[in-house]
Design a protein around this motif. Sequence first.
Motif, PDB file in Angstrom:
ATOM      1  N   TYR A 184      12.506  -1.711   5.882  1.00 21.99           N
ATOM      2  CA  TYR A 184      13.360  -2.183   4.789  1.00 21.99           C
ATOM      3  C   TYR A 184      13.809  -0.992   3.967  1.00 21.99           C
ATOM      4  O   TYR A 184      13.133   0.038   3.897  1.00 21.99           O
ATOM      5  CB  TYR A 184      12.595  -3.161   3.888  1.00 21.99           C
ATOM      6  N   GLY A 185      14.949  -1.158   3.318  1.00 19.45           N
ATOM      7  CA  GLY A 185      15.389  -0.225   2.285  1.00 19.45           C
ATOM      8  C   GLY A 185      15.354   1.231   2.675  1.00 19.45           C
ATOM      9  O   GLY A 185      16.157   1.702   3.485  1.00 19.45           O
ATOM     10  N   ASN A 186      14.412   1.971   2.101  1.00 21.91           N
ATOM     11  CA  ASN A 186      14.372   3.431   2.217  1.00 21.91           C
ATOM     12  C   ASN A 186      13.438   3.925   3.319  1.00 21.91           C
ATOM     13  O   ASN A 186      12.945   5.059   3.246  1.00 21.91           O
ATOM     14  CB  ASN A 186      13.933   4.038   0.879  1.00 21.91           C
ATOM     15  N   ALA A 187      13.187   3.128   4.312  1.00 19.28           N
ATOM     16  CA  ALA A 187      12.268   3.536   5.377  1.00 19.28           C
ATOM     17  C   ALA A 187      12.810   4.745   6.125  1.00 19.28           C
ATOM     18  O   ALA A 187      13.984   4.797   6.495  1.00 19.28           O
ATOM     19  CB  ALA A 187      12.034   2.380   6.337  1.00 19.28           C
ATOM     20  N   ARG A 188      11.936   5.726   6.355  1.00 15.99           N
ATOM     21  CA  ARG A 188      12.291   6.902   7.150  1.00 15.99           C
ATOM     22  C   ARG A 188      11.008   7.539   7.658  1.00 15.99           C
ATOM     23  O   ARG A 188       9.922   7.320   7.120  1.00 15.99           O
ATOM     24  CB  ARG A 188      13.111   7.911   6.336  1.00 15.99           C
ATOM     25  N   ILE A 189      11.132   8.367   8.709  1.00 16.88           N
ATOM     26  CA  ILE A 189       9.984   8.987   9.345  1.00 16.88           C
ATOM     27  C   ILE A 189      10.214  10.491   9.433  1.00 16.88           C
ATOM     28  O   ILE A 189      11.274  10.937   9.872  1.00 16.88           O
ATOM     29  CB  ILE A 189       9.761   8.416  10.761  1.00 16.88           C
ATOM     30  N   GLY A 200       9.750   2.651   2.762  1.00 12.19           N
ATOM     31  CA  GLY A 200       9.629   3.935   2.101  1.00 12.19           C
ATOM     32  C   GLY A 200       9.426   5.044   3.105  1.00 12.19           C
ATOM     33  O   GLY A 200       9.568   4.854   4.314  1.00 12.19           O
ATOM     34  N   ALA A 201       9.054   6.223   2.594  1.00 10.91           N
ATOM     35  CA  ALA A 201       8.922   7.408   3.439  1.00 10.91           C
ATOM     36  C   ALA A 201       7.587   7.413   4.162  1.00 10.91           C
ATOM     37  O   ALA A 201       6.549   7.074   3.593  1.00 10.91           O
ATOM     38  CB  ALA A 201       9.054   8.667   2.595  1.00 10.91           C
ATOM     39  N   LEU A 202       7.644   7.833   5.425  1.00  8.01           N
ATOM     40  CA  LEU A 202       6.445   8.040   6.234  1.00  8.01           C
ATOM     41  C   LEU A 202       6.425   9.512   6.633  1.00  8.01           C
ATOM     42  O   LEU A 202       7.200   9.948   7.488  1.00  8.01           O
ATOM     43  CB  LEU A 202       6.475   7.133   7.463  1.00  8.01           C
ATOM     44  N   ASN A 203       5.538  10.301   5.995  1.00  5.20           N
ATOM     45  CA  ASN A 203       5.462  11.743   6.227  1.00  5.20           C
ATOM     46  C   ASN A 203       4.145  12.097   6.892  1.00  5.20           C
ATOM     47  O   ASN A 203       3.069  11.708   6.421  1.00  5.20           O
ATOM     48  CB  ASN A 203       5.577  12.518   4.914  1.00  5.20           C
ATOM     49  N   MET A 204       4.235  12.867   7.986  1.00  3.22           N
ATOM     50  CA  MET A 204       3.051  13.340   8.702  1.00  3.22           C
ATOM     51  C   MET A 204       3.241  14.828   8.982  1.00  3.22           C
ATOM     52  O   MET A 204       4.112  15.215   9.756  1.00  3.22           O
ATOM     53  CB  MET A 204       2.876  12.568  10.013  1.00  3.22           C
ATOM     54  N   LYS A 205       2.387  15.671   8.363  1.00  2.00           N
ATOM     55  CA  LYS A 205       2.576  17.113   8.497  1.00  2.00           C
ATOM     56  C   LYS A 205       1.236  17.819   8.673  1.00  2.00           C
ATOM     57  O   LYS A 205       0.216  17.395   8.152  1.00  2.00           O
ATOM     58  CB  LYS A 205       3.266  17.677   7.242  1.00  2.00           C
ATOM     59  N   THR A 206       1.258  18.928   9.430  1.00  2.00           N
ATOM     60  CA  THR A 206       0.102  19.808   9.534  1.00  2.00           C
ATOM     61  C   THR A 206       0.575  21.238   9.728  1.00  2.00           C
ATOM     62  O   THR A 206       1.629  21.476  10.334  1.00  2.00           O
ATOM     63  CB  THR A 206      -0.826  19.394  10.693  1.00  2.00           C
ATOM     64  N   ASN A 207      -0.187  22.186   9.195  1.00  2.00           N
ATOM     65  CA  ASN A 207       0.125  23.591   9.434  1.00  2.00           C
ATOM     66  C   ASN A 207      -0.382  24.038  10.805  1.00  2.00           C
ATOM     67  O   ASN A 207       0.320  24.714  11.543  1.00  2.00           O
ATOM     68  CB  ASN A 207      -0.505  24.464   8.347  1.00  2.00           C
ATOM     69  N   THR A 208      -1.620  23.652  11.126  1.00  2.00           N
ATOM     70  CA  THR A 208      -2.201  24.013  12.420  1.00  2.00           C
ATOM     71  C   THR A 208      -2.904  22.789  12.993  1.00  2.00           C
ATOM     72  O   THR A 208      -3.912  22.350  12.459  1.00  2.00           O
ATOM     73  CB  THR A 208      -3.215  25.159  12.270  1.00  2.00           C
ATOM     74  N   ILE A 215       0.832  -1.206   0.000  1.00  2.00           N
ATOM     75  CA  ILE A 215       0.000   0.000   0.000  1.00  2.00           C
ATOM     76  C   ILE A 215       0.866   1.254   0.000  1.00  2.00           C
ATOM     77  O   ILE A 215       1.733   1.427   0.860  1.00  2.00           O
ATOM     78  CB  ILE A 215      -0.923   0.023   1.235  1.00  2.00           C
ATOM     79  N   SER A 216       0.593   2.133  -0.964  1.00  2.00           N
ATOM     80  CA  SER A 216       1.146   3.489  -0.971  1.00  2.00           C
ATOM     81  C   SER A 216      -0.022   4.449  -0.801  1.00  2.00           C
ATOM     82  O   SER A 216      -0.950   4.453  -1.614  1.00  2.00           O
ATOM     83  CB  SER A 216       1.889   3.773  -2.278  1.00  2.00           C
ATOM     84  N   LEU A 217       0.016   5.259   0.257  1.00  2.00           N
ATOM     85  CA  LEU A 217      -1.150   6.053   0.641  1.00  2.00           C
ATOM     86  C   LEU A 217      -0.802   7.531   0.742  1.00  2.00           C
ATOM     87  O   LEU A 217       0.152   7.913   1.418  1.00  2.00           O
ATOM     88  CB  LEU A 217      -1.678   5.550   1.991  1.00  2.00           C
ATOM     89  N   THR A 218      -1.598   8.368   0.059  1.00  2.00           N
ATOM     90  CA  THR A 218      -1.478   9.823   0.150  1.00  2.00           C
ATOM     91  C   THR A 218      -2.826  10.403   0.538  1.00  2.00           C
ATOM     92  O   THR A 218      -3.820  10.198  -0.158  1.00  2.00           O
ATOM     93  CB  THR A 218      -1.019  10.438  -1.188  1.00  2.00           C
ATOM     94  N   ILE A 219      -2.864  11.122   1.674  1.00  2.00           N
ATOM     95  CA  ILE A 219      -4.096  11.735   2.162  1.00  2.00           C
ATOM     96  C   ILE A 219      -3.845  13.221   2.377  1.00  2.00           C
ATOM     97  O   ILE A 219      -2.937  13.605   3.115  1.00  2.00           O
ATOM     98  CB  ILE A 219      -4.577  11.100   3.488  1.00  2.00           C
TER      99      ILE A 219
END
Length: 330
Positions: free
Chosen positions: A223-228, A202-210, A157-161
């Motif tokens: 594995y491999g390119n995992a990062r947070i 793969g990349a795990l990105n969690m961002k918010t402005n407010t 699963i590759s998820l973009t929300i």
Amino acid sequence: MKKTIISARHRPGIMNSPSGDRQGMTGVIIAVIVVLIVIVGLLMAFFIPLRTVEINEARQTALPSGIEALNISLDVDVGEIDVQFVDDPTTAVALNVTGQHRTSLMSSREPASVKWEESINGSTLSVESTIRVGGSVGPYFANDVECVLLVSDRVGISLTILNEVGGIEVITSDGANVTSMNLRATTGGVRLTMANNVSLNGALNMKTNTGGVDLAWDNVRTYGNARIDMGAAIGGVRAKVTQTEELGGNVPFSASASVGGVSLDLYIKGNTSANLTASTGLGGVSIHDGTGFNSTNNYITSENYVTDSNFDIDLNGSVGGIDMRLRYEG
């Protein structure tokens, strides 16, 4: 000789008329009242949410045989987003949008615009959805909308929300395979639960402005390119990480807040190690529990550092403190 004195009130051309003045003032008051009524009417018609529209939309995509990867993209303007990984061998993705949209009298009567597109490229199934609920023009729009997205955990699963106004919460399932995840809110919190034995490649990105950003991590295999990468412009960033099993590699881990605190609760065991740096512009750095860790200024390492299974953690706060609870068991 006698002089005749004529008072001013008897002189022609300068006589006062009280009744005329009152009539003029009444006309002005009536005109002001009419203008105010028109303004209030326009505000009610265009700006104030006086009409309620029910929303009940559903979409889904089947999971064909031969599919090994699933790319999902969901973009919402207003509403709460709830994503759940489920064990479903026949349906790849299912979406339900429910609630009430309160809008102005002159706004569109359509409750929501839901676009749903799917495509297959080799063994990869892609699903893209855009939801536009909208609102009245101005600061008085109001919505009570929930978007529930169910994702099959039978494939990678590759998820973009993306969410403009509202929170995002994602709950994975045990053993799910996540190739990447990108969760971004403009105004609203972001919460993610990485369940036991989930794999991340793969990349795990969690961002918010407010709003706040929260991560719960329970023995994830990497594995491999995992990062947070976690971040909030205004709001706290919190992570609770438990890794008592082999991590699987070196994982860069960044958590930052421009205005707000950063909190890390880290428990590692066995062959998993960690090194941390912490810095803040305005606010202190506190270690409430550092069992099994060594600290020199703001550089902190576990007693077994460094191993092949390691968290490389960077914590940064511009305005706000950094709080850590750290524990390592051999």
